[in-house]
Design an enzyme around this catalytic site. Structure first.
Site, PDB file in Angstrom:
ATOM      1  N   ASN A  67      -9.815   4.952   5.551  1.00 39.09           N
ATOM      2  CA  ASN A  67      -9.287   4.112   4.511  1.00 39.09           C
ATOM      3  C   ASN A  67      -9.254   4.974   2.956  1.00 39.09           C
ATOM      4  OD1 ASN A  67      -9.525   1.589   2.817  1.00 39.09           O
ATOM      5  ND2 ASN A  67     -11.330   2.589   2.267  1.00 39.09           N
ATOM      6  N   ASP A  70     -16.476  13.942   1.804  1.00 42.81           N
ATOM      7  CA  ASP A  70     -15.267  14.120   0.989  1.00 42.81           C
ATOM      8  C   ASP A  70     -14.338  14.727   2.105  1.00 42.81           C
ATOM      9  OD1 ASP A  70     -13.326  15.193  -0.428  1.00 42.81           O
ATOM     10  OD2 ASP A  70     -14.381  16.126  -1.627  1.00 42.81           O
ATOM     11  N   LYS A 115       1.866   8.160   1.188  1.00 42.65           N
ATOM     12  CA  LYS A 115       1.806   7.114   2.226  1.00 42.65           C
ATOM     13  C   LYS A 115       2.899   7.265   3.311  1.00 42.65           C
ATOM     14  CE  LYS A 115      -2.154   5.407   0.853  1.00 42.65           C
ATOM     15  NZ  LYS A 115      -3.174   5.486   1.839  1.00 42.65           N
ATOM     16  N   THR A 125      -8.364  -4.675  -5.806  1.00 39.51           N
ATOM     17  CA  THR A 125      -9.226  -3.708  -5.884  1.00 39.51           C
ATOM     18  C   THR A 125      -9.374  -2.863  -7.188  1.00 39.51           C
ATOM     19  OG1 THR A 125      -7.736  -2.087  -5.001  1.00 39.51           O
ATOM     20  CG2 THR A 125      -9.135  -3.347  -3.374  1.00 39.51           C
ATOM     21  N   TYR A 181       2.405   8.926  -4.963  1.00 39.97           N
ATOM     22  CA  TYR A 181       1.710   8.096  -3.886  1.00 39.97           C
ATOM     23  C   TYR A 181       2.500   7.714  -2.594  1.00 39.97           C
ATOM     24  CZ  TYR A 181      -1.427   4.087  -2.445  1.00 39.97           C
ATOM     25  OH  TYR A 181      -2.254   3.568  -1.686  1.00 39.97           O
TER      26      TYR A 181
END
Length: 229
Positions: free
Chosen positions: A72, A49, A140, A171, A136
């Site tokens: 990733n 983790d 990023k 995904t 998000y």
């Protein structure tokens, strides 16, 4: 790319990265929060983790032969910046702080093994924001500029830092998205080819290239559909 560690290797892009590295002859440490979900014959499973400092330190102590670190692992909660701050912090904890923790832990390992490379999987959302993806996008964007900064800080030890940017991939994270999606196998192949070629940034698809190009223009053009005239 003789020995790699891939985070979030149990599914999606991470699994394809680990699988293709194995096909290319690399030794692969496949890391996941739940290692029992890994299905990668030939890989070394690692329980990890990236938000747990002890787990990160244990991974670095185990994988002392790594010359390629692929960050990733990521999370998307759909959080907005003016809503509940809990999921906002979760995204930053994983997408920024967790990724940085991995680089900090593995930088000495990479140095000892000749420099190697770091790959940070970012997003086209590094360069724009979208309703429902505010947290998000922020995480990023931080991930992208972290790669830029780390590239300079690690240059002295010969470590290459490559940032990967893409729109939607097919995904689990994007299972509810109805638009065009890139095959995660394609993302993995382009990423590994770019790292081998010494590229510092991978712009996977046309959407990401368009978004990046828009940064040089008036932002009202890009956000015209969301802002008042």
């Amino acid at each position: 790319m003789t020995t790699a560690l891939v985070t979030g290797a149990n599914r999606g892009i991470g699994r394809h990265l680990a699988s293709q590295l194995l096909e290319r002859g690399a030794k692969v440490y496949a890391a996941a929060r739940r290692p029992e979900t890994l299905d990668l014959p030939g890989a070394v499973p690692v329980a990890l983790d990236i938000t747990d400092p002890d787990a990160v330190a244990a991974a670095a102590a185990l994988a002392t032969d790594v010359d390629l670190l692929i960050n990733n692992a990521g999370v998307s909660t759909g959080a907005t910046l003016l809503g509940d701050l809990g999921p906002v912090r979760t995204e930053l904890d994983v997408n920024f702080w967790g990724t940085l923790a991995m680089v900090r832990a593995f930088a000495p390992v990479l140095a000892a093994n000749g420099g190697g490379a770091v790959v940070n999987v970012a997003s086209a959302l590094s360069w724009f924001a979208f309703p429902g993806a505010g947290a998000y996008a922020v995480s990023k964007a931080a991930n992208w500029n972290m790669s830029n900064a780390l590239r300079l800080e690690l240059a002295g030890q010969g470590t290459q830092v490559t940032s990967v940017h893409l729109g939607a991939a097919d995904t689990d994270m994007m299972k509810d998205y109805d638009g065009d999606k890139t095959d995660p196998a394609t993302v993995a192949a382009r990423t590994l080819d770019a790292v081998a070629a010494g590229e510092l940034e991978v712009v996977v698809d046309e959407w990401s290239a368009m978004v990046k190009a828009s940064l040089a223009r008036d932002p009202r053009e890009f956000y015209a559909g969301f802002l008042p005239a």
